[in-house]
Design an enzyme around this catalytic site. Structure first.
Site, mmCIF file in Angstrom:
data_model
loop_
_atom_site.group_PDB
_atom_site.id
_atom_site.type_symbol
_atom_site.label_atom_id
_atom_site.label_comp_id
_atom_site.label_asym_id
_atom_site.label_seq_id
_atom_site.Cartn_x
_atom_site.Cartn_y
_atom_site.Cartn_z
ATOM 1 N N ARG A 171 0.828 -1.210 0.000
ATOM 2 C CA ARG A 171 0.000 0.000 0.000
ATOM 3 C C ARG A 171 0.861 1.258 0.000
ATOM 4 O O ARG A 171 0.588 2.203 -0.737
ATOM 5 C CB ARG A 171 -0.931 -0.019 1.211
ATOM 6 C CG ARG A 171 -2.053 -0.993 1.005
ATOM 7 C CD ARG A 171 -2.898 -1.277 2.212
ATOM 8 N NE ARG A 171 -3.959 -2.194 1.809
ATOM 9 C CZ ARG A 171 -4.997 -2.542 2.569
ATOM 10 N NH1 ARG A 171 -5.109 -2.065 3.794
ATOM 11 N NH2 ARG A 171 -5.915 -3.358 2.098
ATOM 12 N N TYR A 200 -6.112 -0.834 -6.888
ATOM 13 C CA TYR A 200 -5.534 -2.083 -6.372
ATOM 14 C C TYR A 200 -4.873 -1.922 -5.001
ATOM 15 O O TYR A 200 -4.772 -0.824 -4.490
ATOM 16 C CB TYR A 200 -4.660 -2.793 -7.407
ATOM 17 C CG TYR A 200 -3.379 -2.163 -7.901
ATOM 18 C CD1 TYR A 200 -2.745 -1.121 -7.267
ATOM 19 C CD2 TYR A 200 -2.772 -2.694 -9.051
ATOM 20 C CE1 TYR A 200 -1.552 -0.613 -7.747
ATOM 21 C CE2 TYR A 200 -1.579 -2.180 -9.546
ATOM 22 C CZ TYR A 200 -0.984 -1.146 -8.886
ATOM 23 O OH TYR A 200 0.186 -0.650 -9.362
ATOM 24 N N GLU A 201 -4.499 -3.026 -4.420
ATOM 25 C CA GLU A 201 -4.000 -3.055 -3.036
ATOM 26 C C GLU A 201 -5.015 -2.484 -2.052
ATOM 27 O O GLU A 201 -4.644 -1.865 -1.048
ATOM 28 C CB GLU A 201 -2.657 -2.308 -2.925
ATOM 29 C CG GLU A 201 -1.555 -2.825 -3.813
ATOM 30 C CD GLU A 201 -1.248 -4.307 -3.605
ATOM 31 O OE1 GLU A 201 -1.606 -4.858 -2.557
ATOM 32 O OE2 GLU A 201 -0.663 -4.916 -4.520
ATOM 33 N N GLY A 202 -6.284 -2.729 -2.321
ATOM 34 C CA GLY A 202 -7.356 -2.168 -1.490
ATOM 35 C C GLY A 202 -7.798 -0.849 -2.083
ATOM 36 O O GLY A 202 -7.013 0.112 -2.092
#
Lengths: 597, 597
Positions: free
Chosen positions: A296, A440-442
């Site tokens: 993140r 992406y990555e949350g």
């Protein structure tokens, strides 16, 4: 006219050597090797790689994209060679543990490289970026045997790694994972299932690919508590470390995407592939979370990188493009028109980009330093405080940087006018490439919920103090300093507003958890603005001190002050509206019945 | 899963029949033909065309794009046939003068069709859209002979038209135009030069293309006062109206663009092409401005259309996609997870889209009505007031709608999460397609300067009164109405803020013209928010009245109130930050020396 990239060496050095105070840490293992001279030399060499090797294949990589043929993926022209150059330069092990062949340099330095690589060629950066995540998962959670087997070649870059989380029916909600891991007599597992959106899942740049895969062992508890993490190598690894038999995992297709087209986004099919458990059974998600936090932060840095290169190109265009005259009369009467740089609205766009990029860089590297301290400082209290800062800033950096990275790329494109919409100018690629970072990555919504629902209340508010205390101390320190008033006053006002909002929000969340969700994105933005205000005020304080010292480079420090001023007067004021929006509560957000949409 | 489009008939009818009061105008020529029943029938038929003919070729058109071969352009599969259907349905002459074969319906109805066409297939909409601009230029400024020759076939859609303004070195700054027009003995001109970014400049959908071209007659004054407008047909027109000899204009190449890929963006080469002067010599820019205002309004509507279809698809996805549980506990315990529609942050995104789309639609159609009144009302005072409203709202609709259209498309994509980044989902196409609307027909920065520098001071402030007076009257009318307080109070506050800002800005601009530029974009956004607040409050008043009448469709009117509430509490508050930003003045915007960038 293709895009260009110039490594922002002067500003990186400013942040590292002037904004951050590394002197107290010179005895720490990573820092003892990293004298200012060595850091500078690394940044300069790294900058050259990005400028001369990676950026020249950025546009061609987008145009050509990756191609899939019979389960194999070909990366665009020049990518294999560039990766070779990258590996030979030792860049893949820059911050890795020396025990496994890495150079053990501070994460801080790694983040500088990440920014430059992403700026120069976002797609390229995905390959080593994913390796790094796999490396960290094995390093943190693998057995000694696994570390010995996989880490040296991941460190050297001979092999790359992946993270296999998402399945067609679950992205954010990993509790829904269906991929199956059946235990075998020899202690290994048979992995079967389908994973999608696997970056670098297959490619032609390395001799082996080490997949880290989330799967469910039969009989495991439902939901997130029944997920385990496995190593699934593309080629089984022989005892001598050479790649052996082909394992039962293959790339079924690659996605056509909006951007990062030179990064292979793979659907991976696991057909009774041999896998090796990492850590304990059913503790896979916890292992993945370690990697996800790093990822993140890395995603935020990616967006900062794209913002930086987009800004650079917009500046170059604004100097060259002649259209209309300055509002107060011709500035270049000998030319048929003035360069668009003279127009205040063009300046507004460029200054917004600049204030984001330079502020974000300082905030990111400060957070990078805390990451290093969290991992290696001998004092437990320092480690904890540093860890709290990182925990708090991770969702903020992920979401705010990526939102602003997109905005910066779009503003840069807007400066180009019609030329910006034409592919050959290259600036629209920045907009398409950076857009994924918000997802992406949350997704950024998930980040906002992480901040409000998890980080704010964490340790009874103690985590939050890692931010509140230093900001308060800084404001107190500069109270009454007339030079600094133009920075400290707006910071102080926004900081008070943030604290009141936090107080209000805590109360609201107790009554109704939906209030947390309804406030979350606006709250994250508010928090980010205050954090940026803090780093801008600190940068301004340094610039003032240098100008008083008369230590040269007056122009550089005056530019810092001018940019800080822009941030305080033209970006920080958004906090006023955000606070109003937040206080409107969940009612108006949830007021329409789901069926009425 | 491909995108879908559903014509927003209920909301269009609400705006036309309930929000706008057309009854007083039923005697005007265009409206006498347009009874409510006829309008509804047109919208329904038009909606079908958009849903069933245009939208199904939207994604394939993007994928295939246009192709260029030996100066000819092939549009993507299905576009020729769709255009044929469009022409046969009589859609090209919907609002055109009946004298030349048009149906003479109100612009208002034309704008509804424009929204739906752009929503269904933005690229397709470019072809008839550009024709309309050429039609208007000839209709407003051409000789009777020119009108007789060109208008009937442009009206029928047998021919299409273009606008040739931009050259490689000049877009915004048309004073720099170099294309040459040499007078011939027969009264015609020989046109030579290069034009770029000519939408629909060449294609395979119509038998002739009528180019309107800005060029300079030798000896003409420098700058914008020496530019003339010419008709340059692709094929010369025989006396019987059939296409004759090929003229010396051809398409040299087409651009590869970020989006609207099925719209041919052409470089046009004029090599002693025969052209015919429209209007007077050296008055070409004035003729073009008439078209540009219509084009700017149309561009705003385009963005609204894309926002609308993006929103629809995001709603459908949010109902279907199951991820995580609602914050207050499972809403669908029988399903493996709840639909993401339950999450407040998803609602925030969807409500933002919805509040923009429905508010913008009301504002656009109200402005469309004023456009009709400006053109056809018998009372000069009404015409003038209506014209002032249109003049004021044109830059606001162009810039705010296109900025928000982009934001809406991006929010819709964000709701899709990772799926949104994959091309086959189709939602990222909306982001790419709508992005051009912020740029062409005058970048949004140019719009902001038009608003601040030209429209605000126009007629000594009288133009501005076309907005101030009705808003003031509305607020006064609803003062003390407790049902309406939640809408009128925030509107009133923002409206006061806008007026104070205008007062402040007038003073500043006197001192320094750069202040106008530095404030312009934020000021336009502030003005737009107040204008949107006004139409939302008016829509809320209608909804309240209908709910009191108990006239059915309770859900529809309650949704209007809920959306109005969201706008007032979650979007209008941005005005607070905008006012602060504006008042910071030009100093911080221009504080960095041009060389320091």
């Amino acid at each position: 006219m293709p895009t260009t990239y110039t490594a922002p060496l002067r500003d990186l050095k400013f942040v590292i050597h002037e904004f951050l105070d590394l002197a107290p840490y010179s005895e720490l293992p990573a820092f003892s090797e990293a004298s200012p001279d060595i850091i500078d030399a690394i940044l300069e060499e790294g900058g050259k790689l990005c400028e001369q090797v990676l950026h020249p294949i950025n546009m061609s990589g987008d145009e050509e994209g990756c191609s899939w043929n019979n389960h194999e993926v070909t990366t665009p022209k020049g990518f294999r060679e560039a990766y070779q150059t990258y590996v030979e330069g030792g860049w893949s092990g820059l911050t890795s543990d020396p025990e496994y062949g890495g150079q053990g340099l501070p994460h801080l330095v790694g983040l500088c490289m990440s920014e430059m690589i992403s700026a120069a060629n976002t797609s390229f950066g995905m390959y080593p970026g994913l390796s790094h995540g796999a490396w960290a998962a094995i390093h943190n959670h693998g057995s000694q045997e696994q570390k010995d087997k996989y880490l040296p070649k991941l460190t050297s870059g001979e092999w790359t790694g992946t993270m296999n989380l998402t399945e067609p029916h679950c992205g954010t909600d990993l509790g829904l994972i269906r991929t199956k891991a059946e235990p075998q007599d020899d202690g290994s597992y048979r992995i079967s299932g389908t994973k999608i959106w696997i970056s670098a899942g297959e490619h032609d740049m390395a001799e082996n690919i080490i997949h880290l895969v989330l799967a469910r062992i039969p009989g495991a508890p439902e939901g997130t508590k029944g997920i385990s993490l496995f190593i699934v190598p593309k080629y089984m690894v022989n005892d001598d470390g050479s790649p052996g038999e082909r394992n039962g995992v293959r790339c079924e297709s690659i996605e056509k995407k909006m951007g990062i087209k030179a990064s292979a986004t793979c659907e991976m099919g696991f057909d009774k592939a041999t896998g090796f458990l990492v850590g304990e059974e059913n503790k896979g998600l916890r292992c993945m979370f370690t990697m996800m936090n790093a990822a993140r932060l890395g995603t935020g840095i990616q967006a900062l990188g794209v913002g930086s290169v987009a800004y650079q190109n917009a500046v170059a265009f604004a100097h060259e493009r002649l259209q209309m005259r300055a509002l107060n009369g011709p500035q270049y009467p000998d030319k048929p028109a003035d360069p668009i740089m003279v127009h205040p609205d063009v300046r507004r766009m460029l200054m917004t980009c600049r204030a984001f990029v330079e502020g974000a860089r300082a905030l990111a590297l400060y957070t990078g330093l805390q990451l290093d301290l969290e991992h290696m400082h001998p004092d437990q209290a320092v480690r904890e405080k540093a860890g709290d800062w990182v925990a708090l800033m991770t969702p903020i950096i992920k979401a705010y940087f990526t939102d602003m990275g997109s905005e910066t790329a779009n503003l840069a494109m807007q400066v180009f006018g019609g030329s910006g919409y034409i592919r050959e100018t290259g600036v629209e690629q920045f907009v398409r490439d950076v857009r994924i970072t918000q997802i992406y990555e949350g997704t950024n919504g998930v980040q906002a919920l992480d901040l409000v629902g998890r980080k704010l209340p964490s340790k009874g508010g103690e985590t939050l103090n890692a931010f509140i205390e230093p900001v308060k101390a800084f404001i107190d320190e500069h109270q009454g300093d007339s030079d600094m008033a133009e920075f400290v006053e707006p910071l102080s006002e926004a900081f008070d507003g943030l604290q009141q909002t936090i107080h209000w929000l805590f109360g609201k969340m107790m009554e109704d958890r939906e209030e947390a969700g309804a406030a979350s994105s606006d709250f994250l933005r508010l928090f980010a603005l205050v954090a940026m205000g803090y780093v801008w005020a600190r940068q301004a304080a340094i610039a003032h001190a240098r100008l008083k010292d008369n230590s040269g480079e007056q122009g550089f420090y005056e530019s810092k002050l001018a940019t800080a001023r822009f941030f305080m007067t033209r970006m920080l004021p958004d906090s006023a509206g955000l606070m109003q929006r937040i206080r409107a509560g969940a009612g108006p957000v949830m007021g329409l019945d789901a069926e009425a949409f």
